[in-house]
Design an enzyme around this catalytic site. Structure first.
Site, PDB file in Angstrom:
ATOM      1  N   LYS A 137       0.860  -1.187   0.000  1.00  0.00           N
ATOM      2  CA  LYS A 137       0.000   0.000   0.000  1.00  0.00           C
ATOM      3  C   LYS A 137       0.897   1.237   0.000  1.00  0.00           C
ATOM      4  O   LYS A 137       1.195   1.815   1.044  1.00  0.00           O
ATOM      5  CB  LYS A 137      -0.903  -0.046   1.240  1.00  0.00           C
ATOM      6  CG  LYS A 137      -2.334   0.366   0.955  1.00  0.00           C
ATOM      7  CD  LYS A 137      -3.244   0.003   2.074  1.00  0.00           C
ATOM      8  CE  LYS A 137      -4.414   0.955   2.185  1.00  0.00           C
ATOM      9  NZ  LYS A 137      -5.247   1.083   0.983  1.00  0.00           N
TER      10      LYS A 137
HETATM   11  N1  PMP Z   1      -7.059  -2.890  -3.418  1.00  0.00           N
HETATM   12  C1  PMP Z   1      -6.720  -1.608  -3.259  1.00  0.00           C
HETATM   13  C2  PMP Z   1      -6.071  -0.881  -4.383  1.00  0.00           C
HETATM   14  C3  PMP Z   1      -6.988  -0.952  -2.042  1.00  0.00           C
HETATM   15  O1  PMP Z   1      -6.658   0.322  -1.870  1.00  0.00           O
HETATM   16  C4  PMP Z   1      -7.643  -1.658  -1.011  1.00  0.00           C
HETATM   17  C5  PMP Z   1      -7.960  -0.980   0.284  1.00  0.00           C
HETATM   18  N2  PMP Z   1      -6.924  -1.078   1.209  1.00  0.00           N
HETATM   19  C6  PMP Z   1      -7.970  -3.006  -1.228  1.00  0.00           C
HETATM   20  C7  PMP Z   1      -7.664  -3.586  -2.446  1.00  0.00           C
HETATM   21  C8  PMP Z   1      -8.608  -3.837  -0.144  1.00  0.00           C
HETATM   22  O2  PMP Z   1      -7.662  -4.123   0.857  1.00  0.00           O
HETATM   23  P1  PMP Z   1      -8.116  -4.365   2.363  1.00  0.00           P
HETATM   24  O3  PMP Z   1      -9.153  -5.399   2.319  1.00  0.00           O
HETATM   25  O4  PMP Z   1      -6.869  -4.813   3.038  1.00  0.00           O
HETATM   26  O5  PMP Z   1      -8.622  -3.070   2.872  1.00  0.00           O
END
Ligand code: PMP
Length: 309
Positions: A160
């Site tokens: 991220k």
């Molecule tokens: N893909 C992207 C590009 C994101 O920004 C997110 C949000 N964090 C997710 C998938 C989903 O990840 P998570 O379930 O860990 O929030």
């Protein structure tokens, strides 16, 4: 986005202070070059317990540290200490409602020069009240974006990284300004990757499929949680594999998953109905189960919920 209220408090550098005092300068490296990593975590208010429950805190903290490693960044505190900082901040902010927690670790040097080495990270954490991220969680209308997800050799999508979100922003704005609720991006090979801020699943002929982790997707924590719930609670087979764009148009159900979006049903893609065009039975059951789990109402998954004491 469901929030406009500023936080009262912030964890900044190594202590908790009023949000207004947690400031950075214009030359801050991460602000100029996107050299930061972040997490997005939800806290759910459990009225019976009178406590805020943080969903999968340890997993979010681990991914934050792994994202940092991608940027050659050493947070200077352990995963346990990072989790404790999140809980301390939540205690100081004293929210008694659902909230979104944003840990951000960024290169804070005020210098010109794009690089990843010889820089010093700063950790900040804030929390704000938060409701729905995608208003039409029962039936969103998505478009397949003309923007592509960066491949692992451009910017690894598994982490991220703040700079990557310029890509998400291109896709999200084009989608919203064209009247859609969310964008679905393909990867560099033309396979389905994910939404601008969500992983994606589809259901067809009793099987569930989601792009595998080598398809330029974030290693979503909601994604991982739902794979467990689909397999262990709903008894379904989940395939993690490349998904072609055309499969979206013959799927019976599609849903987007993420901390912000939770489980959002996609009922139309590019003006075509998905299946019946209504919220489907698998998505419906999964959402109910997921909402029980995140509020700490499912004993088996209680370990996924960390209370703020
Ligand atoms: N893909 C992207 C590009 C994101 O920004 C997110 C949000 N964090 C997710 C998938 C989903 O990840 P998570 O379930 O860990 O929030």
């Amino acid at each position: 986005m469901a929030t406009s209220q500023l936080p009262r408090m912030a964890f900044f550098k190594d202590r908790i202070m009023p949000y207004a005092e947690a400031k950075v300068g214009l030359l801050t490296h991460a602000l100029n070059y996107g050299t930061g990593v972040f997490a997005g975590i939800r806290g759910y208010w459990n009225a019976e317990l009178g406590k805020l429950l943080v969903f999968r805190l340890a997993d979010h903290v681990r991914r934050l540290h792994e994202s940092a490693r991608l940027l050659r960044m050493h947070l200077g505190l352990s995963e346990e200490a990072t989790a404790r900082a999140v809980l301390d901040l939540l205690k100081a902010e004293n929210l008694r409602e659902d909230c979104y927690i944003r840990p951000l670790c960024f290169y804070g040097d005020e210098v010109i020069g794009v690089r990843l080495h010889g820089l010093t990270p700063i950790l900040g954490i804030v929390a704000v009240p938060f409701g729905l991220y995608i208003d039409k969680a029962d039936g969103a209308h998505c478009t397949v974006s003309s923007w592509r997800r960066p491949s692992d050799n451009v910017i690894p999508a598994r982490g991220k990284i703040t700079g990557s979100y310029a890509n998400s922003a291109f896709a999200k704005s084009d989608a919203e300004l064209a009247g859609f609720d969310e964008a679905i991006l393909l990867n560099q090979d033309g396979y389905v990757s994910e939404g601008s801020g969500e992983n994606i699943f589809l259901v067809r002929r009793g099987l569930v499929a989601t792009p595998s982790l080598n398809q330029s997707v974030l290693e979503g924590i909601t994604r991982r949680s739902l794979v467990t719930l689909l397999r262990d609670e709903l008894g379904l087979t989940v395939e993690e594999r490349p998904i072609e764009r055309g499969e979206l148009f013959v799927a019976e159900e599609i849903f987007l998953t993420g901390t912000a979006a939770q489980v959002t049903a996609v009922t139309r893609i590019d003006h075509r109905p998905v299946g019946s065009g209504q919220l489907g039975p698998v998505t419906d059951r999964l959402r109910k189960l997921f909402f029980d789990v995140i509020r700490g109402r499912a004993d088996k998954y209680r370990a996924w919920c960390t209370p703020v004491e």
